[in-house]
Design a protein around this motif. Sequence first.
Motif, mmCIF file in Angstrom:
data_model
loop_
_atom_site.group_PDB
_atom_site.id
_atom_site.type_symbol
_atom_site.label_atom_id
_atom_site.label_comp_id
_atom_site.label_asym_id
_atom_site.label_seq_id
_atom_site.Cartn_x
_atom_site.Cartn_y
_atom_site.Cartn_z
ATOM 1 N N MET A 147 7.423 -42.357 17.217
ATOM 2 C CA MET A 147 8.435 -43.182 16.973
ATOM 3 C C MET A 147 8.866 -41.882 15.390
ATOM 4 S SD MET A 147 10.009 -46.793 14.495
ATOM 5 C CE MET A 147 8.860 -48.143 15.810
ATOM 6 N N MET A 148 10.533 -41.107 16.249
ATOM 7 C CA MET A 148 11.570 -40.233 15.276
ATOM 8 C C MET A 148 11.792 -41.418 14.416
ATOM 9 S SD MET A 148 13.508 -38.529 17.924
ATOM 10 C CE MET A 148 14.311 -37.360 16.736
ATOM 11 N N LYS A 149 11.842 -40.611 12.899
ATOM 12 C CA LYS A 149 11.975 -40.961 11.504
ATOM 13 C C LYS A 149 13.592 -40.466 11.252
ATOM 14 C CE LYS A 149 9.190 -40.991 8.663
ATOM 15 N NZ LYS A 149 7.824 -41.127 7.280
ATOM 16 N N VAL A 150 14.414 -40.741 11.216
ATOM 17 C CA VAL A 150 15.688 -40.677 10.207
ATOM 18 C C VAL A 150 15.661 -41.248 8.786
ATOM 19 C CG1 VAL A 150 18.137 -40.674 10.823
ATOM 20 C CG2 VAL A 150 16.263 -40.592 13.058
ATOM 21 N N GLY A 151 15.947 -40.285 8.476
ATOM 22 C CA GLY A 151 16.778 -39.975 6.732
ATOM 23 C C GLY A 151 17.770 -40.126 6.486
ATOM 24 N N ILE A 152 18.522 -41.042 5.582
ATOM 25 C CA ILE A 152 20.156 -40.793 5.275
ATOM 26 C C ILE A 152 20.385 -41.555 4.304
ATOM 27 C CG2 ILE A 152 22.468 -42.772 5.834
ATOM 28 C CD1 ILE A 152 20.696 -44.091 8.362
ATOM 29 N N ILE A 153 20.859 -40.278 3.232
ATOM 30 C CA ILE A 153 21.340 -40.445 2.527
ATOM 31 C C ILE A 153 22.028 -41.110 1.626
ATOM 32 C CG2 ILE A 153 21.858 -38.417 0.358
ATOM 33 C CD1 ILE A 153 20.313 -36.450 2.192
ATOM 34 N N GLY A 154 22.105 -42.162 1.174
ATOM 35 C CA GLY A 154 23.995 -42.714 0.911
ATOM 36 C C GLY A 154 23.624 -43.979 2.233
ATOM 37 N N ALA A 155 23.637 -45.319 1.553
ATOM 38 C CA ALA A 155 24.458 -46.251 1.846
ATOM 39 C C ALA A 155 25.451 -46.855 1.444
ATOM 40 C CB ALA A 155 23.606 -47.640 1.348
ATOM 41 N N GLY A 156 26.688 -46.228 2.016
ATOM 42 C CA GLY A 156 28.216 -45.962 2.724
ATOM 43 C C GLY A 156 28.171 -46.872 3.775
ATOM 44 N N LEU A 157 29.294 -46.930 4.388
ATOM 45 C CA LEU A 157 29.713 -47.478 5.380
ATOM 46 C C LEU A 157 29.697 -46.736 6.711
ATOM 47 C CD1 LEU A 157 33.625 -49.805 5.016
ATOM 48 C CD2 LEU A 157 31.252 -50.356 4.913
ATOM 49 N N GLY A 158 29.427 -45.909 6.482
ATOM 50 C CA GLY A 158 29.065 -44.339 7.859
ATOM 51 C C GLY A 158 27.707 -44.625 7.826
ATOM 52 N N GLY A 159 27.013 -44.255 6.377
ATOM 53 C CA GLY A 159 25.409 -44.658 6.790
ATOM 54 C C GLY A 159 24.943 -45.299 7.137
#
Length: 488
Positions: free
Chosen positions: A1-13
């Motif tokens: 399973m590919m892992k994605v890290g997102i920096i910031g929980a704004g609407l875009g993230g």
Amino acid sequence: MMKVGIIGAGLGGLSAAILLAHSGFEVHIYEKNTYPGGKMRRYSLGSSQFDFGPNTITMPSVFQEVIAQTGAVPDDYFQFTRLEVHTRNHFADGSYFDLSSDQTFNKEQLSNFDPFAYKKFEGYIKEITRLYTLSEQHFFRKTFMKKQDFLSLNLLKALVKVRPLQTLHQFNQQYFEDTRLLQMVNRYATYVGSSPYETPATFAMIAYLEMIQGVYYVNGGNPTIADGFAKRATELGVQIHYGVEVTKISVESRKARQIYLSNGEAKKFDTVIINGDLLKVYPDLVESRDRPSFQTKHVESYQPTMSAFVLLASLNKRVEGLKHHQVFFSSDYYKEFQELFQKKQFPSDPTIYICNSSYTEKAMSPNGDNLMILINAPATTIESTDQLVEQKQKIYHTLSLKGFPVQKHVVEDMIISPRNISHQFHSFNGALYGPSANRVKDAFFRPSNKAKDINNLYFVGGSTHPGGGSPMVTMSGMNVANHIIQSK
């Protein structure tokens, strides 16, 4: 399973996380604050709640689409209330114009204000509809990953048709003669943090959103959108780590390999998404040597959008005449924007915007009005306590002169300054939307959604394509997520 890290929980993230998780990716979001939504956040003073950030909500279908694409029912996460007469525009001479999504209502008022605009109004509506339709078809849903993506023949043809070389002010002069009404429609440039005397006429499409599609309020406060996104993301398996700041992204062989956290941990991901102000966050997290195409000189080449000086005021009564949205315009709008962008100073005579959400939902402030008062401010963190107190008193004094003596009813108030915005949201000099749209290249050729020098690093949010505003930010997350899904 590919892992994605997102920096910031704004609407875009959040929107990116929802679609990625629904498609089978393992997704982690790291948010330095203790809540989702970024600038879309709540404040409380006494018995009043306030919505900071986006107060005028348009395009509700965009937010609903994010939820619906995962098979869930959007109304289970947030509900919208349409505001038919949504904004009272007060002018320096004491007159006012109530903007509505009812064109008959708007036109009736025009007959008293501006006979020229009354005759031209149907043409104006037709043209802003055309501008919006072209933008929706050719710009909003496109993902720009490299410079060549901006050079397609269809895109260039569409660009020519959306009046890129005419300013918003020049466009509006074709339909309105009354200087008061020109102020009202010129104000749409501020929705993208820019000046109507410089930004392209394309942004007249924002008037279409308010006058045709309508203005909305989210029951429970506009940050309920972010809460709903976070809830759906969690249901889909997204892990949101609040109170954890990303301090560095390590890069090897043109790939983001690890992100380093404020708690001392390091995490590996196949793909990384930055949901933050590109002008600030990207240089802060990635070593200069790993981003040769985005050096200090590149950051300095952009003109940032405006910032804001915000005053939250909890009142002990409901002030007669205050609606959900109102604007008190300055006597010289051109001078105001010269001071903001050329002189980089607080306006000597600022336009004042007030959101009073308890007008629509009394529970937001049961004992009196909850006023989120905002004036445009320059993007700078050079400010003194004396300056801030001066702006606060100027606002209260101006409102009193206009027949709204709210200060004597204030139970508690609070200032949020450009410096606060810069610190709280990691925004470049407190700018609200990254690069301004005052120049054609920045309006239409915003920073790409993908890092030029790092193959698995992407950007979402108001500082990248398609631009500022809650619906656009949400679409940036959707666009990037769909690109990643299609590329796997």
